[in-house]
Design a protein around this motif. Structure first.
Motif, PDB file in Angstrom:
ATOM      1  N   GLU A  89      53.470 -12.858 -35.341  1.00 28.75           N
ATOM      2  CA  GLU A  89      52.081 -12.591 -34.989  1.00 28.75           C
ATOM      3  C   GLU A  89      51.230 -13.811 -35.354  1.00 28.75           C
ATOM      4  OE1 GLU A  89      50.303  -8.931 -35.434  1.00 28.75           O
ATOM      5  OE2 GLU A  89      52.150  -7.836 -35.821  1.00 28.75           O
ATOM      6  N   TRP A  91      48.471 -14.967 -34.217  1.00 29.52           N
ATOM      7  CA  TRP A  91      47.015 -14.831 -34.157  1.00 29.52           C
ATOM      8  C   TRP A  91      46.475 -13.823 -35.163  1.00 29.52           C
ATOM      9  CZ3 TRP A  91      45.595 -18.928 -32.002  1.00 29.52           C
ATOM     10  CH2 TRP A  91      46.245 -19.442 -30.899  1.00 29.52           C
ATOM     11  N   ARG A  95      41.348 -13.901 -34.882  1.00 29.24           N
ATOM     12  CA  ARG A  95      41.042 -13.208 -33.637  1.00 29.24           C
ATOM     13  C   ARG A  95      40.284 -14.082 -32.647  1.00 29.24           C
ATOM     14  NH1 ARG A  95      37.747  -7.689 -32.776  1.00 29.24           N
ATOM     15  NH2 ARG A  95      38.338  -7.371 -30.619  1.00 29.24           N
ATOM     16  N   GLU A  97      40.416 -17.282 -32.204  1.00 32.98           N
ATOM     17  CA  GLU A  97      41.318 -18.237 -31.581  1.00 32.98           C
ATOM     18  C   GLU A  97      42.215 -17.564 -30.539  1.00 32.98           C
ATOM     19  OE1 GLU A  97      43.386 -20.689 -34.438  1.00 32.98           O
ATOM     20  OE2 GLU A  97      41.675 -20.538 -35.785  1.00 32.98           O
ATOM     21  N   SER A  98      42.493 -16.295 -30.733  1.00 29.55           N
ATOM     22  CA  SER A  98      43.350 -15.590 -29.778  1.00 29.55           C
ATOM     23  C   SER A  98      42.638 -15.333 -28.454  1.00 29.55           C
ATOM     24  CB  SER A  98      43.845 -14.267 -30.366  1.00 29.55           C
ATOM     25  OG  SER A  98      42.782 -13.340 -30.465  1.00 29.55           O
TER      26      SER A  98
END
Length: 152
Positions: A89, A91, A95, A97-98
């Motif tokens: 995971e 990211w 959040r 950057e995701s």
């Protein structure tokens, strides 16, 4: 008096200091004293070989101890930083950057460089060129809580 005590233990004084610092790491955890203790142990190993030398005075030992402590602390930080670890995971807890690369519709117009979009269940503050509400935008960057967008 301290120097006399130090000299009475000879090269073993650095070993004692190192082991005390390593034991203190167990009592006062912070993952910092371990590197200073390791520097003292290494200096103890050097002292076993160099104790009788004329250049191996207390000032050289303290200078080398300070240098080794900094080098070991920086090396330990780099090793245990976790920057090279792989995760399933990537990211998680990042959040903003995701969201880079996603498109959305402006919920509020961008005026004077700032506006708002709604992505999933969150309304985000966005920065970009002035655009009216309802314009499709693409997220190009993330900086903390703010997203940078451009017209899609």
């Amino acid at each position: 008096m301290v120097i006399e005590l130090w000299n009475s233990f000879g090269p073993w004084s650095w070993w004692i200091v190192g082991l005390v610092l390593l034991a203190l790491e167990l009592v006062v955890p912070g993952f910092f004293l371990i590197w200073i203790g390791a520097a003292a142990v290494v200096l103890g190993a050097l002292s076993l070989a160099l104790w009788g030398s004329s250049f191996w005075g207390w000032h050289v030992q303290l200078l080398l101890f300070a240098t080794l402590s900094v080098v070991f602390a920086l090396a330990g930080r780099r090793i245990y930083n976790g920057s090279g670890t792989k995760t399933d995971e990537p990211w998680l807890n990042r959040r903003g950057e995701s969201l880079v690369g996603r498109t959305a519709t402006l919920a509020e117009p961008i005026l004077e460089g700032r506006g708002r979009i709604k992505l999933d269940d969150t309304t985000w503050t966005v920065m970009g060129p002035d655009m009216p509400a309802g314009t499709r935008v693409k997220v190009t960057a993330s900086s903390g809580r703010d997203l940078t967008v451009e017209q899609a």
